[in-house]
Design a protein around this motif. Structure first.
Motif, PDB file in Angstrom:
ATOM      1  N   GLN A  58      36.518   3.713  -4.652  1.00  0.00           N
ATOM      2  CA  GLN A  58      37.275   3.484  -5.734  1.00  0.00           C
ATOM      3  C   GLN A  58      38.474   5.146  -5.423  1.00  0.00           C
ATOM      4  O   GLN A  58      39.530   4.847  -5.798  1.00  0.00           O
ATOM      5  CB  GLN A  58      36.493   3.879  -6.956  1.00  0.00           C
ATOM      6  N   GLN A  61      41.134   4.012  -3.113  1.00  0.00           N
ATOM      7  CA  GLN A  61      42.018   3.299  -3.699  1.00  0.00           C
ATOM      8  C   GLN A  61      42.987   4.099  -4.704  1.00  0.00           C
ATOM      9  O   GLN A  61      44.409   3.751  -4.877  1.00  0.00           O
ATOM     10  CB  GLN A  61      41.427   2.336  -4.627  1.00  0.00           C
ATOM     11  N   TYR A  65      47.191   4.803  -3.907  1.00  0.00           N
ATOM     12  CA  TYR A  65      48.233   4.664  -5.107  1.00  0.00           C
ATOM     13  C   TYR A  65      48.823   5.798  -5.325  1.00  0.00           C
ATOM     14  O   TYR A  65      50.193   5.960  -5.363  1.00  0.00           O
ATOM     15  CB  TYR A  65      47.587   4.211  -6.412  1.00  0.00           C
ATOM     16  N   ARG A  71      48.860  -0.396  -4.241  1.00  0.00           N
ATOM     17  CA  ARG A  71      47.507  -0.795  -5.180  1.00  0.00           C
ATOM     18  C   ARG A  71      46.831  -1.917  -4.603  1.00  0.00           C
ATOM     19  O   ARG A  71      47.401  -2.904  -3.889  1.00  0.00           O
ATOM     20  CB  ARG A  71      48.616  -1.434  -6.430  1.00  0.00           C
ATOM     21  N   GLN A  73      43.279  -4.038  -5.161  1.00  0.00           N
ATOM     22  CA  GLN A  73      42.270  -4.370  -6.039  1.00  0.00           C
ATOM     23  C   GLN A  73      41.118  -4.789  -5.158  1.00  0.00           C
ATOM     24  O   GLN A  73      41.202  -5.782  -4.303  1.00  0.00           O
ATOM     25  CB  GLN A  73      42.559  -5.633  -6.907  1.00  0.00           C
ATOM     26  N   GLU A  75      37.350  -6.858  -5.867  1.00  0.00           N
ATOM     27  CA  GLU A  75      36.560  -7.523  -7.007  1.00  0.00           C
ATOM     28  C   GLU A  75      35.856  -8.562  -6.459  1.00  0.00           C
ATOM     29  O   GLU A  75      36.281  -9.272  -5.561  1.00  0.00           O
ATOM     30  CB  GLU A  75      37.228  -7.565  -8.118  1.00  0.00           C
ATOM     31  N   ARG A  90      42.847  -7.684  -2.571  1.00  0.00           N
ATOM     32  CA  ARG A  90      44.235  -7.848  -2.842  1.00  0.00           C
ATOM     33  C   ARG A  90      45.234  -6.400  -3.003  1.00  0.00           C
ATOM     34  O   ARG A  90      44.733  -5.419  -3.567  1.00  0.00           O
ATOM     35  CB  ARG A  90      44.386  -8.828  -4.069  1.00  0.00           C
ATOM     36  N   HIS A 127      30.527  -5.370 -11.738  1.00  0.00           N
ATOM     37  CA  HIS A 127      31.382  -6.609 -12.570  1.00  0.00           C
ATOM     38  C   HIS A 127      30.481  -7.357 -13.244  1.00  0.00           C
ATOM     39  O   HIS A 127      30.520  -8.609 -13.400  1.00  0.00           O
ATOM     40  CB  HIS A 127      32.253  -7.254 -11.523  1.00  0.00           C
TER      41      HIS A 127
END
Length: 133
Positions: A58, A61, A65, A71, A73, A75, A90, A127
Motif C-alpha cells: 500500500q 501504491q 501515485y 494508479r 489497484q 484487490e 489494474r 476485503h
C-alpha cells in the motif's frame, strides 16, 4: 520543465501506445510519469517484487501515485480466489505510461505475492474474506 530533470527516452515509433506526444501537447501536462527512466523503472519493479507486507504494498501504491501519477489497484477478483491469478491488479491508463511498464507492474506484484502468500491472505482478509459465512 527544467533542463536538469531527467526524462525517459521515447519508445520507438509503433512499438508503444503510451501517447507521449499527446501528453506533451497538452496545455498543462502532468509530466511526472516522464521522470520514470528505465533505470528508475527497474528500481521500482525491484521494490515491488520485494515487498514484505500488505502495508509495504500500500505504501508503494501511494508513492507511485504521488511521485509518478500511476494508479494501481490490487484487490480480490470478482469470482472466487483460488490462486494468485484470482487477485486483480489494474494499472490505470495514463498518457506517457509505457505499455511494457503497464504490464511489468502487475507481474512484479504477482511475483511478490507468490513469494509471500501471507500478503495475499492479508489482502483477502482486508476485503472481508469471510463476509458470506
Amino acid at each position: 520543465m527544467s533542463s536538469s530533470t531527467v526524462v525517459r527516452q521515447p519508445c520507438p515509433p509503433g512499438a508503444c501506445n503510451c501517447e507521449r506526444d499527446h501528453l506533451l501537447a497538452q496545455p498543462a501536462p502532468d509530466l511526472r510519469i516522464l521522470g520514470l527512466t528505465r533505470q528508475a523503472e527497474k528500481v521500482m519493479l525491484e521494490h515491488l517484487e520485494n515487498i514484505q507486507s500488505l502495508d509495504d504494498l500500500q505504501r508503494m501504491q501511494r508513492r507511485m501515485y504521488e511521485q509518478l501519477g500511476i494508479r494501481v489497484q490490487v484487490e480480490p477478483g470478482f469470482n472466487e480466489v483460488r490462486t494468485m491469478r484470482g487477485i486483480e491488479i489494474r494499472v490505470a491508463d495514463q498518457p506517457g505510461l509505457c505499455r511494457k511498464t503497464r504490464q511489468s507492474i502487475p507481474a512484479a506484484i504477482r511475483r511478490a505475492l507468490e513469494k509471500r502468500p501471507e500478503i495475499a491472505y492479508k489482502l483477502l482478509d482486508s476485503h472481508d474474506l469471510l463476509r458470506d459465512t
